[in-house]
Write a protein that holds these residues in place. Sequence first.
Motif, PDB file in Angstrom:
ATOM      1  N   PHE A   1       0.911  -1.288   0.019  1.00 62.06           N
ATOM      2  CA  PHE A   1       0.086   0.089  -0.010  1.00 62.06           C
ATOM      3  C   PHE A   1       1.008   1.278  -0.045  1.00 62.06           C
ATOM      4  N   SER A   2       0.162   2.390  -0.535  1.00 59.89           N
ATOM      5  CA  SER A   2       0.899   3.673  -0.149  1.00 59.89           C
ATOM      6  C   SER A   2      -0.027   4.579   0.609  1.00 59.89           C
ATOM      7  N   CYS A   3       0.602   5.607   1.231  1.00 61.07           N
ATOM      8  CA  CYS A   3      -0.089   6.354   1.945  1.00 61.07           C
ATOM      9  C   CYS A   3       0.158   7.855   1.552  1.00 61.07           C
ATOM     10  N   GLU A   4      -0.966   8.476   1.343  1.00 62.36           N
ATOM     11  CA  GLU A   4      -0.827   9.823   0.750  1.00 62.36           C
ATOM     12  C   GLU A   4      -1.661  10.820   1.581  1.00 62.36           C
ATOM     13  N   TRP A   5      -1.091  11.791   2.133  1.00 57.27           N
ATOM     14  CA  TRP A   5      -1.830  12.781   3.069  1.00 57.27           C
ATOM     15  C   TRP A   5      -2.990  13.289   2.034  1.00 57.27           C
ATOM     16  N   SER A   6      -4.065  13.303   2.402  1.00 58.62           N
ATOM     17  CA  SER A   6      -5.208  13.996   1.757  1.00 58.62           C
ATOM     18  C   SER A   6      -5.436  15.404   2.453  1.00 58.62           C
ATOM     19  N   TRP A   7      -4.839  15.641   3.713  1.00 57.77           N
ATOM     20  CA  TRP A   7      -5.128  16.863   4.254  1.00 57.77           C
ATOM     21  C   TRP A   7      -4.220  16.606   5.485  1.00 57.77           C
ATOM     22  N   SER A   8      -4.136  17.919   6.402  1.00 56.50           N
ATOM     23  CA  SER A   8      -3.156  17.787   7.531  1.00 56.50           C
ATOM     24  C   SER A   8      -3.482  16.897   8.454  1.00 56.50           C
ATOM     25  N   ASN A   9      -5.142  16.364   8.480  1.00 58.06           N
ATOM     26  CA  ASN A   9      -5.132  15.162   9.369  1.00 58.06           C
ATOM     27  C   ASN A   9      -5.949  14.035   8.845  1.00 58.06           C
ATOM     28  N   ARG A  10      -5.810  13.589   7.665  1.00 56.61           N
ATOM     29  CA  ARG A  10      -6.378  12.765   6.922  1.00 56.61           C
ATOM     30  C   ARG A  10      -5.508  12.113   5.879  1.00 56.61           C
ATOM     31  N   ALA A  11      -5.331  10.620   5.788  1.00 55.01           N
ATOM     32  CA  ALA A  11      -4.442   9.952   4.751  1.00 55.01           C
ATOM     33  C   ALA A  11      -5.202   9.208   4.043  1.00 55.01           C
ATOM     34  N   ASP A  12      -4.850   9.076   2.759  1.00 55.25           N
ATOM     35  CA  ASP A  12      -5.490   8.043   1.718  1.00 55.25           C
ATOM     36  C   ASP A  12      -4.539   6.853   1.746  1.00 55.25           C
ATOM     37  N   VAL A  13      -5.141   5.628   1.903  1.00 56.46           N
ATOM     38  CA  VAL A  13      -4.366   4.373   2.147  1.00 56.46           C
ATOM     39  C   VAL A  13      -4.872   3.712   0.551  1.00 56.46           C
ATOM     40  N   ALA A  14      -4.157   3.297  -0.193  1.00 55.11           N
ATOM     41  CA  ALA A  14      -4.406   2.634  -1.429  1.00 55.11           C
ATOM     42  C   ALA A  14      -3.433   1.571  -1.751  1.00 55.11           C
TER      43      ALA A  14
END
Length: 98
Positions: A7-20
């Motif tokens: 998986f990769s983790c990418e910040w979608s905002w300062s307090n949220r991350a997308d895991v895909a």
Amino acid sequence: VDSLGVFSCEWSWSNRADVAVKGNTKGNGLTHWAEHENIDLSEIVAFGDSYNDISMLSIAGLGIAMGNADDEVKAKANYAIGDNNGPSIAKELEELFL
């Protein structure tokens, strides 16, 4: 999650991350869609305001950041417009296409 290598983790905002699944980014998704539709990336306009939009803003022919985006996101776009709490995108599309 990132250490699993699947998986990769990418910040979608300062307090949220997308895991895909690794490699599943908005930029890769846009590229795949454009190839499927036989549209050159140079003909695509993309709007974004979060870190997970950077890959998309960077490859679109015209990447436009929203005014509420962090400076790091704006730096990857061609320019920024008003924030996402108003009709900024509609107004920009009218400017571009009417």
